[in-house]
Scaffold this motif. Structure first.
Motif, PDB file in Angstrom:
ATOM      1  N   ILE A 165      45.629 -41.641 -23.810  1.00 44.45           N
ATOM      2  CA  ILE A 165      46.981 -42.158 -23.360  1.00 44.45           C
ATOM      3  C   ILE A 165      47.921 -40.935 -23.093  1.00 44.45           C
ATOM      4  O   ILE A 165      48.538 -40.837 -22.200  1.00 44.45           O
ATOM      5  CB  ILE A 165      47.581 -42.913 -24.508  1.00 44.45           C
ATOM      6  N   PHE A 166      47.796 -40.067 -23.914  1.00 46.10           N
ATOM      7  CA  PHE A 166      48.654 -38.852 -23.517  1.00 46.10           C
ATOM      8  C   PHE A 166      48.319 -38.134 -22.365  1.00 46.10           C
ATOM      9  O   PHE A 166      49.227 -37.728 -21.501  1.00 46.10           O
ATOM     10  CB  PHE A 166      48.186 -37.721 -24.876  1.00 46.10           C
ATOM     11  N   ALA A 167      47.047 -37.850 -22.090  1.00 41.28           N
ATOM     12  CA  ALA A 167      46.506 -37.368 -20.607  1.00 41.28           C
ATOM     13  C   ALA A 167      47.597 -38.059 -19.481  1.00 41.28           C
ATOM     14  O   ALA A 167      47.947 -37.505 -18.545  1.00 41.28           O
ATOM     15  CB  ALA A 167      45.314 -37.080 -20.622  1.00 41.28           C
ATOM     16  N   ARG A 168      47.016 -39.410 -19.555  1.00 39.82           N
ATOM     17  CA  ARG A 168      47.586 -40.204 -18.529  1.00 39.82           C
ATOM     18  C   ARG A 168      48.832 -40.427 -18.506  1.00 39.82           C
ATOM     19  O   ARG A 168      49.639 -40.399 -17.332  1.00 39.82           O
ATOM     20  CB  ARG A 168      46.963 -41.771 -18.693  1.00 39.82           C
ATOM     21  N   TYR A 169      49.652 -40.483 -19.694  1.00 40.51           N
ATOM     22  CA  TYR A 169      51.158 -40.503 -19.667  1.00 40.51           C
ATOM     23  C   TYR A 169      51.603 -39.518 -18.957  1.00 40.51           C
ATOM     24  O   TYR A 169      52.448 -39.434 -18.168  1.00 40.51           O
ATOM     25  CB  TYR A 169      51.651 -40.577 -21.234  1.00 40.51           C
ATOM     26  N   GLN A 170      51.244 -38.329 -19.291  1.00 42.71           N
ATOM     27  CA  GLN A 170      51.537 -37.045 -18.868  1.00 42.71           C
ATOM     28  C   GLN A 170      51.369 -36.983 -17.192  1.00 42.71           C
ATOM     29  O   GLN A 170      52.263 -36.467 -16.613  1.00 42.71           O
ATOM     30  CB  GLN A 170      51.155 -35.770 -19.513  1.00 42.71           C
ATOM     31  N   ALA A 171      50.322 -37.457 -16.937  1.00 47.37           N
ATOM     32  CA  ALA A 171      49.654 -37.378 -15.335  1.00 47.37           C
ATOM     33  C   ALA A 171      50.812 -38.279 -14.660  1.00 47.37           C
ATOM     34  O   ALA A 171      51.080 -37.968 -13.623  1.00 47.37           O
ATOM     35  CB  ALA A 171      48.599 -37.727 -15.333  1.00 47.37           C
ATOM     36  N   ASP A 172      51.051 -39.387 -15.308  1.00 40.74           N
ATOM     37  CA  ASP A 172      51.973 -40.464 -14.708  1.00 40.74           C
ATOM     38  C   ASP A 172      53.203 -39.896 -14.236  1.00 40.74           C
ATOM     39  O   ASP A 172      54.099 -39.962 -13.469  1.00 40.74           O
ATOM     40  CB  ASP A 172      51.841 -41.637 -15.415  1.00 40.74           C
ATOM     41  N   LEU A 173      53.849 -39.263 -15.576  1.00 44.88           N
ATOM     42  CA  LEU A 173      55.188 -38.693 -15.427  1.00 44.88           C
ATOM     43  C   LEU A 173      55.333 -37.861 -14.321  1.00 44.88           C
ATOM     44  O   LEU A 173      56.279 -37.850 -13.463  1.00 44.88           O
ATOM     45  CB  LEU A 173      55.549 -37.851 -16.792  1.00 44.88           C
ATOM     46  N   LYS A 174      54.321 -36.870 -14.302  1.00 41.27           N
ATOM     47  CA  LYS A 174      54.413 -35.622 -13.279  1.00 41.27           C
ATOM     48  C   LYS A 174      54.413 -36.635 -11.921  1.00 41.27           C
ATOM     49  O   LYS A 174      55.074 -36.165 -10.924  1.00 41.27           O
ATOM     50  CB  LYS A 174      53.167 -34.957 -13.350  1.00 41.27           C
TER      51      LYS A 174
END
Length: 673
Positions: A165-174
């Motif tokens: 979730i963390f990884a996807r969250y960060q990717a989405d934010l970017k």
DNA sequence: CCCGCTGTGATTTTT
DNA sequence: TCACAGCGGG
């Protein structure tokens, strides 16, 4: 320059005149911390230091504004205006606006607030969890925040659910070109760590760094201060930090007391100055605080004292239950106000949990005592303010997904949740913004013609708004007002409100918001984007305070830090409330003790602490035992009063009567219910 | 789209 | 106990 060094006491003067090298100012409660900071800046300028090379960092906009005002009063507008006074987050924003492209974001990034964060996480969780797995968005949010505050990047391998979730969250934010509050710090630290040119530019810009409330800094903030103050050439950093380890009450938000406790390891060979003379309270109050806080193992020993004399003893009042407790306080305040020629504003009631405000509020209402509750939900958290800000953000930049998502069907315009979902999926697949996805032929294939028309209409509208807003010399606030009107938002708002009052309130909030933009334009040249940034960083909150009106202050212990009141009531000193039950689970008893310490040191003249034999909680009336902290207080400093006994004793017989004539008020008006 | 039912959980909240 | 979020029925 209108400041005089002989107005300061010796340690204060020492702190003020030490301008070079690391400096740790241990400023106990009420010891003139802000005065020292402003004097120190004044002194630095008098020594020929450039105003522009001074940076003062605070946690809150309130503190930054206060300092700015004091400095202006002391030095005049021109000089004071050149000193940089900023919150951590605003400073980071400024740094990132210049160079965030080096980290692969675009310069016009948007800031995600907590609501936006939760929204994004909800979506990510639904598309990430496997059958049988579950994850609360808010749990994920706090875990990610903790990780970021520790300086951790999103994991490369998605080994755990939260990691994925963390990884996807960060990717989405970017991909959304957005940063959350933690990113502001994290990305700035990353930028300064990885790009020597940027780092050196800022180091050159700020030769003198000062940090307020240093006990509340987290790991990232400490690193940031290090990067700004330390020199690549190894010269000792000119970093002055001010704080009080005994008032560290934000550990649960990531603050590291160790930053101040182990200051020497982070910035070697500092000058250490202790401010122990208190200008706020009587010695009865200070000694109570001193004996309490001595029980904390990890701290820098301090002993507050004041020249104000002993004053009244601190009182400890035992009440049968929380209602009697509240009745007693409301009744007594009414009486003391009348007899002592005091104002309601001279009184404050401090509590651990917001839930405790309820019985207090009720009692105050019954007795007709005016009160104001500090805290609670902010102007910015109201639905209409968020919606309208989203309209503004979309008009400025339609690629702002969070904003567009918020308003795409508010008011309802025929773009259903299912349509939005498809557009969102497409935007992820195509790595484009939601706005762009909505215009793709591929999307239009899969949805009804009606939806396509609706989308088309809305896109056209957005486009027209944007054009209007960007016409040269246009009155932007006026345009924005029109936009809200044209969108049909007002009609939707009125319809969705339960009663007229609520609608009126919400409409007035919107007017205030646009009014705020007008004021912003007068004093700043940041334009709409600058205004939206300021809103995201809560920089326009000061008139929020004025709105709070007059009356007795009802406030949580956390929110009371930094404030002072002539007469304080500290309620609910019970095991389970203060210290809170959960602190034992979490092993944060020391912080609870500090919380009580903060509460005690708010009082200037009198302090009354109360506890109950039973309290309404979780539905039932549950029996209470006195807080274990009470045992730690020096009994000689405390006058114990049992409300129940007092009520059964003729008033004239009690010794209390003479000193606390006001007590009668409680007996007469507060006989329970 | 709105309402009401049910289940759950219940500190603190600077940006 | 109570508040509020999420969901299903009208």
């Amino acid at each position: 320059m209108s400041f005089r060094l002989f107005d300061l006491n010796d340690p204060q003067r020492h702190a003020v005149t030490t301008t070079e090298g690391p400096l740790l100012i241990l400023a106990g409660a009420g010891t003139g911390k802000t005065r020292v900071i402003t004097f120190r800046i004044g002194y630095m300028l008098s020594q020929g230091i450039e105003a522009a090379s001074i940076l003062a960092v605070t946690f809150t906009n309130k503190a930054a504004n206060e300092m700015r005002e004091r400095l202006m009063a002391m030095l005049g507008k021109e000089k004071a205006g050149k000193v940089t006074m900023s919150t951590f987050h605003a400073l980071c924003m400024r740094i990132l606006r210049q160079d965030i492209e080096k980290l692969g974001y675009k310069k016009n990034f948007t800031i995600y607030d907590e609501g936006d964060q939760t929204g994004l996480l909800k979506k990510i969780i639904t598309r990430t969890v496997a059958i049988g797995e579950k994850m609360e968005p808010n749990v994920a949010k706090s875990l990610i925040s903790k990780a970021k505050n520790n300086g951790w990047n999103a994991p490369q391998e998605e080994k755990t659910l939260i990691g994925a979730i963390f990884a996807r969250y960060q990717a989405d934010l970017k991909q959304l070109n957005a940063v959350d509050f933690d990113d502001l710090l994290l990305l700035t630290v990353k930028l300064l760590a990885e790009h020597a040119d940027v780092r050196q530019r800022w180091q050159k810009r700020f030769r003198y760094v000062m940090v307020d409330e240093f006990q509340d800094t987290n790991r990232l903030q400490l690193e940031l201060v290090g990067y700004l103050a330390k020199r690549d050439d190894g010269t000792p950093p000119n970093v002055a930090v001010v704080g009080d380890d005994d008032q560290s009450i934000y550990g649960w938000r990531g603050a590291e007391v160790s930053n101040i406790l182990e200051f020497e390891t982070h910035f070697p060979n500092p000058t250490v100055v202790k401010l122990e003379q208190n200008y706020r309270s009587t010695n009865s109050i200070l000694n109570t605080a001193n004996t309490l806080i001595k029980n904390n193992p990890r701290r820098r020993p301090k002993q507050l004292w004041s020249g104000k004399g002993d004053g009244d003893k601190v009182r400890l009042v035992m009440a049968p239950n929380d209602h009697e407790e509240a009745d007693f306080i409301a009744g007594e305040i009414a009486k003391r106000k009348a007899e002592g020629n005091l104002r309601y504003e001279d009184f404050a009631v401090l509590f651990r949990m917001n839930a405790q405000a309820r019985s207090l509020e009720q009692a105050f209402q019954e007795k007709g005592v005016p009160y104001r509750i500090i805290g609670g939900k902010s102007f910015f958290d109201s639905r209409e303010v968020k919606d309208v800000l989203s309209y503004f953000a979309c008009t400025l930049n339609a690629d702002n997904d969070a904003a567009l998502l918020r308003i795409i069907n508010t008011p309802p315009r025929g773009i259903s949740e299912a349509t939005v979902q498809k557009a969102l999926e497409l935007s992820i697949k195509e790595k484009c913004s939601l706005f762009q996805a909505l215009q793709k032929e591929e999307l239009h294939q899969g949805i009804t013609p009606r939806a396509v028309t609706a989308i088309h209409e809305f896109m056209t509208q957005l486009d027209a708004w944007e054009t209007k807003l960007n016409e040269p010399l246009v009155n932007q606030p006026e345009v924005l007002r029109k936009i809200i009107d044209e969108s049909g938002y007002y009609d939707d708002l009125r319809r969705s409100c339960k009663n007229g009052d609520e609608a009126l309130k919400r409409e007035s909030n919107i007017r205030d918001l646009v009014g705020g933009f007008e004021r912003y334009l007068e004093k700043s040249d940041g334009g709409l984007s600058g205004f939206l940034d300021a809103m995201a960083l809560r920089q326009d909150k000061d008139d929020d305070d004025k709105e709070k009106g007059t009356g007795v202050t009802l406030i949580t212990l956390h929110a009371s830090k930094g404030l002072e009141f002539p007469h304080c009531y500290l309620v609910g000193l019970e095991e389970g409330v203060l210290p809170h039950d959960r602190s034992k689970l979490e092993g944060t008893l020391d912080e609870e003790r500090r919380l009580l310490y903060v509460g005690i040191t708010r009082a200037q003249q009198t302090l009354t602490m109360t506890y109950c034999y039973s309290r309404f909680r979780y539905g039932g009336s549950i029996p209470c035992t006195p807080s274990s902290f009470i045992k730690e207080l020096d009994p000689d400093l405390i006058e114990r009063i049992d409300l129940k006994k007092l009520m059964n004793t003729p008033v004239a017989d009690t010794a209390v009567k003479s000193r606390f004539a006001a007590m009668r008020a409680a007996l007469e008006t507060g006989g329970g219910r």
